[in-house]
Design a protein around this motif. Structure first.
Motif, short mmCIF file in Angstrom:
data_model
loop_
_atom_site.label_atom_id
_atom_site.label_comp_id
_atom_site.label_asym_id
_atom_site.label_seq_id
_atom_site.Cartn_x
_atom_site.Cartn_y
_atom_site.Cartn_z
N ASN A 27 -14.78 -9.15 24.29
CA ASN A 27 -16.07 -8.95 23.84
C ASN A 27 -17.34 -9.96 24.51
N VAL A 28 -17.80 -9.18 25.58
CA VAL A 28 -18.87 -9.74 26.45
C VAL A 28 -19.81 -10.11 25.75
N PHE A 29 -20.44 -9.16 24.76
CA PHE A 29 -21.54 -9.72 23.96
C PHE A 29 -21.50 -10.71 22.88
N GLY A 30 -20.22 -10.85 22.43
CA GLY A 30 -20.06 -11.98 21.44
C GLY A 30 -20.06 -13.15 22.22
N SER A 31 -19.66 -13.36 23.62
CA SER A 31 -19.37 -14.50 24.27
C SER A 31 -20.84 -15.11 24.26
N VAL A 32 -21.85 -14.62 24.30
CA VAL A 32 -23.16 -15.44 24.32
C VAL A 32 -23.40 -15.98 23.25
N GLU A 33 -22.72 -15.86 22.15
CA GLU A 33 -22.88 -16.69 20.85
C GLU A 33 -21.87 -18.07 20.66
N VAL A 34 -21.20 -18.30 21.96
CA VAL A 34 -20.46 -19.62 21.71
C VAL A 34 -21.10 -20.74 22.59
N PHE A 35 -22.20 -20.51 23.55
CA PHE A 35 -22.39 -21.46 24.24
C PHE A 35 -23.17 -22.85 23.70
N SER A 36 -23.28 -22.85 22.60
CA SER A 36 -23.70 -23.96 21.78
C SER A 36 -22.64 -24.93 21.41
N LYS A 37 -21.52 -24.50 21.47
CA LYS A 37 -20.41 -25.06 21.35
C LYS A 37 -19.53 -25.65 22.26
N THR A 64 -35.40 -15.41 23.57
CA THR A 64 -35.88 -16.42 24.83
C THR A 64 -36.32 -15.60 25.90
N ALA A 65 -35.41 -14.52 26.22
CA ALA A 65 -35.74 -13.64 27.39
C ALA A 65 -36.98 -13.00 27.14
N ILE A 66 -37.10 -12.46 26.03
CA ILE A 66 -38.49 -11.85 25.93
C ILE A 66 -39.72 -12.60 26.07
N VAL A 111 -32.73 -24.79 21.69
CA VAL A 111 -32.06 -24.34 20.25
C VAL A 111 -30.93 -23.47 20.36
N TYR A 112 -31.17 -22.56 21.61
CA TYR A 112 -29.87 -21.75 21.88
C TYR A 112 -28.73 -22.60 22.50
N LEU A 113 -28.85 -23.49 23.12
CA LEU A 113 -28.05 -24.51 23.90
C LEU A 113 -27.30 -25.26 22.85
N PHE A 114 -27.98 -25.97 22.03
CA PHE A 114 -27.65 -27.02 21.37
C PHE A 114 -27.41 -26.92 19.78
N VAL A 115 -27.99 -25.96 19.10
CA VAL A 115 -28.19 -25.84 17.79
C VAL A 115 -27.35 -24.51 17.28
N HIS A 116 -27.82 -23.32 17.71
CA HIS A 116 -27.09 -22.02 17.35
C HIS A 116 -27.29 -20.92 18.32
N SER A 117 -26.30 -20.79 18.90
CA SER A 117 -26.25 -19.48 20.01
C SER A 117 -26.19 -18.24 19.27
N SER A 118 -27.16 -17.43 19.33
CA SER A 118 -27.02 -16.15 18.71
C SER A 118 -27.69 -14.84 19.62
N ARG A 119 -27.21 -13.85 19.44
CA ARG A 119 -27.64 -12.90 20.45
C ARG A 119 -29.23 -12.80 20.29
N ILE A 120 -29.81 -12.85 18.98
CA ILE A 120 -31.21 -12.66 18.56
C ILE A 120 -32.03 -13.74 19.27
#
Length: 267
Positions: free
Chosen positions: A141-151, A223-225, A209-218
């Protein structure tokens, strides 16, 4: 025939325009390339089953850190050169300068160093770091992997130190960019520069927020947009530079600081 001052002004303006244009295009192109490198690395390395899962994960993240470090270096050089040439224009126009480009370059190089060093440490110490982070990732699950970086920063000191330094340096760079763009807007009345000055903070906060609080795809997409929009606006700013600075240059004598005549000094 142009005077030396006019030649210096035109050279500085041409260079400032070019660097800001290249920066805008560079970042817009770099964002999808970084993502493609991440996906390519993930889909290839994560299926090397003869290597433990944690080690594979650490190697993928190491590659991403190194790629991001190189990408930041390119963008930092372009914005530094833009700021440097704008500072030269301010001097020609007899306006106050703040030498922000020097501080921007120092902070950028430190950030690049942190990204490259953390990538190297992860690559070399993948067997030691891997067991701490391996269970967080699903190889399929490569797309799901971006949701664990805050951990990650809670799992190993390498990530904790890297995240803290990156966010601290991001705040410094955002402050320098925001000040420089607001000064540019105050002197040239380029609306896209003012919006960019605020958007820099939006990107920085979303990234933190993405790095420290909650990593989500949205959140990552937002952030990218926001980053892409920021640099599109900087490209729009480059379009206005020549017109606005030329207006200032045509009345540069009015911008000279007030001086006293000999009669006034005697009084």
């Amino acid at each position: 025939m142009e005077s030396v001052e006019e030649m210096l002004y035109r050279d500085a303006l041409r260079s400032a325009e070019t660097n800001l244009w290249f920066l805008s295009l560079y970042v817009i192109v770099a964002l999808p390339i970084i993502w493609l490198i991440y996906v390519y690395s993930y889909t290839h390395i994560m299926f090397l089953h003869y290597i433990p899962l944690g080690v594979r994960t650490a190697l993928v993240i190491a590659i991403v850190h190194i790629v991001i470090g190189i990408a930041v270096l390119g963008g930092a050089i372009l914005y530094y050169r833009f700021l440097n040439r704008v500072t030269d224009i301010y001097k020609i126009l007899h306006l106050e300068t703040f030498e922000l480009h020097k501080y921007f370059l120092i902070a950028s190089l430190v950030m690049v160093g942190v990204a490259l060093l953390s990538g190297y440490i992860l690559w070399v110490n993948a067997p030691a770091v891997g067991p701490y982070i391996g269970p967080l990732f699903n190889p399929r699950n490569v797309f799901g992997s971006v949701e664990v970086f805050s951990k990650l920063y809670m799992r190993h000191v390498v990530f904790e130190a890297t995240y803290i330094l990156i966010i601290f340096l991001s705040i410094i760079l955002a402050l320098i960019m925001s000040i420089s763009l607001r000064v540019l807007d105050a002197r040239t009345n380029i609306w896209s520069a003012e919006i960019s000055a605020w958007l820099v903070w939006v990107v920085t906060i979303l990234f933190a927020v993405y790095l420290f609080v909650h990593s989500s795809r949205i959140l990552l997409i937002a952030t990218a947009i926001s980053t892409a929009l920021l640099f599109i606006l900087l490209g729009a700013t480059a379009l206005k530079l020549r017109t606005r600075f030329t207006e200032l240059f045509s009345r540069r004598e009015e911008l000279l600081p007030p001086t006293f005549t000999s009669t006034e000094k005697l009084r």
